[in-house]
Design a protein around this motif. Structure first.
Motif, mmCIF file in Angstrom:
data_model
loop_
_atom_site.group_PDB
_atom_site.id
_atom_site.type_symbol
_atom_site.label_atom_id
_atom_site.label_comp_id
_atom_site.label_asym_id
_atom_site.label_seq_id
_atom_site.Cartn_x
_atom_site.Cartn_y
_atom_site.Cartn_z
ATOM 1 N N GLY A 114 0.832 -1.213 0.000
ATOM 2 C CA GLY A 114 0.000 0.000 0.000
ATOM 3 C C GLY A 114 0.856 1.248 0.000
ATOM 4 O O GLY A 114 0.565 2.224 0.686
ATOM 5 N N GLY A 115 1.904 1.236 -0.822
ATOM 6 C CA GLY A 115 2.876 2.342 -0.811
ATOM 7 C C GLY A 115 2.523 3.491 -1.735
ATOM 8 O O GLY A 115 3.249 4.474 -1.792
ATOM 9 N N ASN A 116 1.409 3.378 -2.451
ATOM 10 C CA ASN A 116 1.091 4.407 -3.444
ATOM 11 C C ASN A 116 0.543 5.692 -2.847
ATOM 12 O O ASN A 116 0.545 6.726 -3.495
ATOM 13 N N GLY A 137 1.879 4.758 3.855
ATOM 14 C CA GLY A 137 2.780 3.829 3.161
ATOM 15 C C GLY A 137 3.743 4.556 2.239
ATOM 16 O O GLY A 137 4.942 4.239 2.191
ATOM 17 N N ARG A 196 -1.678 -2.350 -5.253
ATOM 18 C CA ARG A 196 -2.464 -3.359 -5.993
ATOM 19 C C ARG A 196 -2.616 -2.982 -7.459
ATOM 20 O O ARG A 196 -2.905 -3.831 -8.283
ATOM 21 N N ASN A 221 1.728 -2.375 5.513
ATOM 22 C CA ASN A 221 1.009 -1.099 5.696
ATOM 23 C C ASN A 221 -0.391 -1.108 5.094
ATOM 24 O O ASN A 221 -1.285 -0.428 5.606
ATOM 25 N N ALA A 222 -0.602 -1.874 4.007
ATOM 26 C CA ALA A 222 -1.891 -1.839 3.299
ATOM 27 C C ALA A 222 -3.021 -2.109 4.277
ATOM 28 O O ALA A 222 -2.946 -3.039 5.090
ATOM 29 N N SER A 249 -0.620 -1.324 12.845
ATOM 30 C CA SER A 249 -1.795 -1.560 13.669
ATOM 31 C C SER A 249 -2.397 -0.194 14.017
ATOM 32 O O SER A 249 -2.255 0.769 13.246
ATOM 33 N N ASP A 304 -6.183 9.764 3.278
ATOM 34 C CA ASP A 304 -7.541 9.508 2.756
ATOM 35 C C ASP A 304 -8.365 8.741 3.783
ATOM 36 O O ASP A 304 -9.579 8.892 3.853
ATOM 37 N N SER A 318 -8.178 9.014 7.083
ATOM 38 C CA SER A 318 -8.525 9.897 8.203
ATOM 39 C C SER A 318 -8.380 11.356 7.771
ATOM 40 O O SER A 318 -7.472 12.069 8.220
HETATM 41 P P1 NAP Z 1 -4.960 5.127 3.155
HETATM 42 O O1 NAP Z 1 -4.505 6.503 2.859
HETATM 43 O O2 NAP Z 1 -6.407 4.784 3.017
HETATM 44 O O3 NAP Z 1 -4.082 4.114 2.272
HETATM 45 C C1 NAP Z 1 -4.332 2.741 2.345
HETATM 46 C C2 NAP Z 1 -3.378 2.022 1.419
HETATM 47 O O4 NAP Z 1 -3.657 0.614 1.500
HETATM 48 C C3 NAP Z 1 -3.545 2.445 -0.050
HETATM 49 O O5 NAP Z 1 -2.302 2.469 -0.674
HETATM 50 C C4 NAP Z 1 -4.396 1.300 -0.589
HETATM 51 O O6 NAP Z 1 -4.259 1.095 -1.990
HETATM 52 C C5 NAP Z 1 -3.774 0.152 0.181
HETATM 53 N N1 NAP Z 1 -4.560 -1.073 0.050
HETATM 54 C C6 NAP Z 1 -5.840 -1.312 0.419
HETATM 55 N N2 NAP Z 1 -6.204 -2.554 0.064
HETATM 56 C C7 NAP Z 1 -5.120 -3.115 -0.537
HETATM 57 C C8 NAP Z 1 -4.860 -4.374 -1.119
HETATM 58 N N3 NAP Z 1 -5.799 -5.331 -1.192
HETATM 59 N N4 NAP Z 1 -3.618 -4.629 -1.604
HETATM 60 C C9 NAP Z 1 -2.657 -3.677 -1.571
HETATM 61 N N5 NAP Z 1 -2.855 -2.447 -1.065
HETATM 62 C C10 NAP Z 1 -4.076 -2.179 -0.550
HETATM 63 O O7 NAP Z 1 -4.580 4.696 4.634
HETATM 64 P P2 NAP Z 1 -3.424 5.217 5.633
HETATM 65 O O8 NAP Z 1 -4.048 6.192 6.560
HETATM 66 O O9 NAP Z 1 -2.209 5.582 4.879
HETATM 67 O O10 NAP Z 1 -3.191 3.879 6.471
HETATM 68 C C11 NAP Z 1 -2.034 3.060 6.332
HETATM 69 C C12 NAP Z 1 -2.070 2.032 7.456
HETATM 70 O O11 NAP Z 1 -2.043 2.703 8.724
HETATM 71 C C13 NAP Z 1 -3.321 1.165 7.444
HETATM 72 O O12 NAP Z 1 -2.986 -0.165 7.782
HETATM 73 C C14 NAP Z 1 -4.181 1.797 8.532
HETATM 74 O O13 NAP Z 1 -5.084 0.881 9.106
HETATM 75 C C15 NAP Z 1 -3.128 2.262 9.528
HETATM 76 N N6 NAP Z 1 -3.583 3.365 10.397
HETATM 77 C C16 NAP Z 1 -3.914 4.579 9.878
HETATM 78 C C17 NAP Z 1 -4.327 5.586 10.734
HETATM 79 C C18 NAP Z 1 -4.692 6.965 10.251
HETATM 80 O O14 NAP Z 1 -5.189 7.781 11.063
HETATM 81 N N7 NAP Z 1 -4.462 7.313 8.990
HETATM 82 C C19 NAP Z 1 -4.412 5.361 12.133
HETATM 83 C C20 NAP Z 1 -4.074 4.095 12.612
HETATM 84 C C21 NAP Z 1 -3.661 3.107 11.742
HETATM 85 P P3 NAP Z 1 -5.321 1.724 -3.077
HETATM 86 O O15 NAP Z 1 -4.842 3.121 -3.363
HETATM 87 O O16 NAP Z 1 -5.208 0.791 -4.242
HETATM 88 O O17 NAP Z 1 -6.680 1.709 -2.430
#
Ligand code: NAP
Length: 236
Positions: A11-13, A17, A36, A89-90, A143, A196, A198
């Protein structure tokens, strides 16, 4: 000069990540930014390279697709010589405050578990044999504080919480299995970070990524089987 470590980030895009990829590349690791969607992975990698971030390449990896996971790790090990670091991270967060554990929407529960738990588990299982070969590995599971059993007092986001508390247990059991082999396995809460996922958060991604990057580059005597926030232990 020693050979750079090879880091795979799922999920590095975008979001945290992408920032983890940026910070790992700044530290001199060879980063495989996976997504993905292959085109989005390659585009994000190109943008980081264009910023002068060092070695970043893009590759397709859908954590929900076992064949994609297998093929990605085999190809990365072949092209880069090893897989030293895995950042799981995904993730998806698709059940919020309106979702109650007594009225489960199992299509969302299944998608959440398949991504946040099984996805990370598939990637860890694919990475560990390469790490055992080299006697070195760092696995970091993204997590959340929402997975803390001790701190949870609300019914919100049941599937998301269940997926991440299970990811915490995966962290513990995997750390126990590989103890003494040179592989360290830890979980991290990035904190409520503006992405995206949060959009109302104010914490910048640089802060959200920091502890994951620290865990991904721990020295040999670093912790394993732990749960961290801001580089300090967090209550399970
Ligand atoms: P995000 O902006 O929604 O990004 C999520 C990433 O996961 C995107 O790159 C998405 O790819 C990817 N992903 C989802 N399903 C996938 C799949 N089947 N295979 C490969 N990649 C996939 O979320 P974020 O806030 O950066 O969160 C990153 C991590 O931190 C997550 O595990 C989240 O639960 C955790 N986290 C975040 C927060 C927060 O406040 N942001 C707090 C606690 C924990 P697409 O672009 O293709 O959808």
């Amino acid at each position: 000069m020693s050979t750079p470590r090879v880091a795979v980030v799922t999920g590095g895009n975008r979001g945290i990540g992408r920032e983890i990829c940026r910070q790992l590349a700044d530290l001199g690791l060879h980063v495989v930014l996976t997504a993905r969607d292959e085109a989005r992975a390659k585009e994000a990698a190109r943008e980081l390279v264009a910023e002068g971030r060092g070695f970043v390449v893009g590759a397709r990896l859908d954590v929900r697709d076992a064949e994609s996971v297998r093929a990605a790790f085999a190809s990365i090990a072949r092209s880069h010589g090893s897989v030293d670091v895995l950042v799981n991270n995904a993730g998806v967060a698709i059940d919020g405050s309106g979702h109650r554990p007594s009225a489960p929407d199992f299509s969302r529960v299944e998608k959440t578990l398949d991504t946040n738990l099984y996805g990370a588990w598939r990637c860890a299982a694919a990475a560990v044999p390469f790490m055992l070969d080299r006697g070195y590995g760092r696995i970091v599971n993204l997590s959340t504080t929402m997975a803390s059993l001790e701190l949870t007092t609300t019914s919100e986001s049941p599937a998301y919480r269940v997926s991440k508390v299970s990811l915490n247990m995966l962290t513990r059991v995997l750390a126990a299995e590989v103890e003494g082999t040179g592989i360290l396995v830890n979980a991290v809460s990035p904190g409520y970070t503006r992405t995206d996922m949060s959009p109302k958060a104010t914490r910048p991604v640089a802060a959200g990524a920091d502890t994951a990057v620290w865990l991904a580059t721990l020295p040999a005597d670093g912790p394993t089987g732990g749960f961290f926030y801001e580089r300090a232990p967090l209550a399970w």
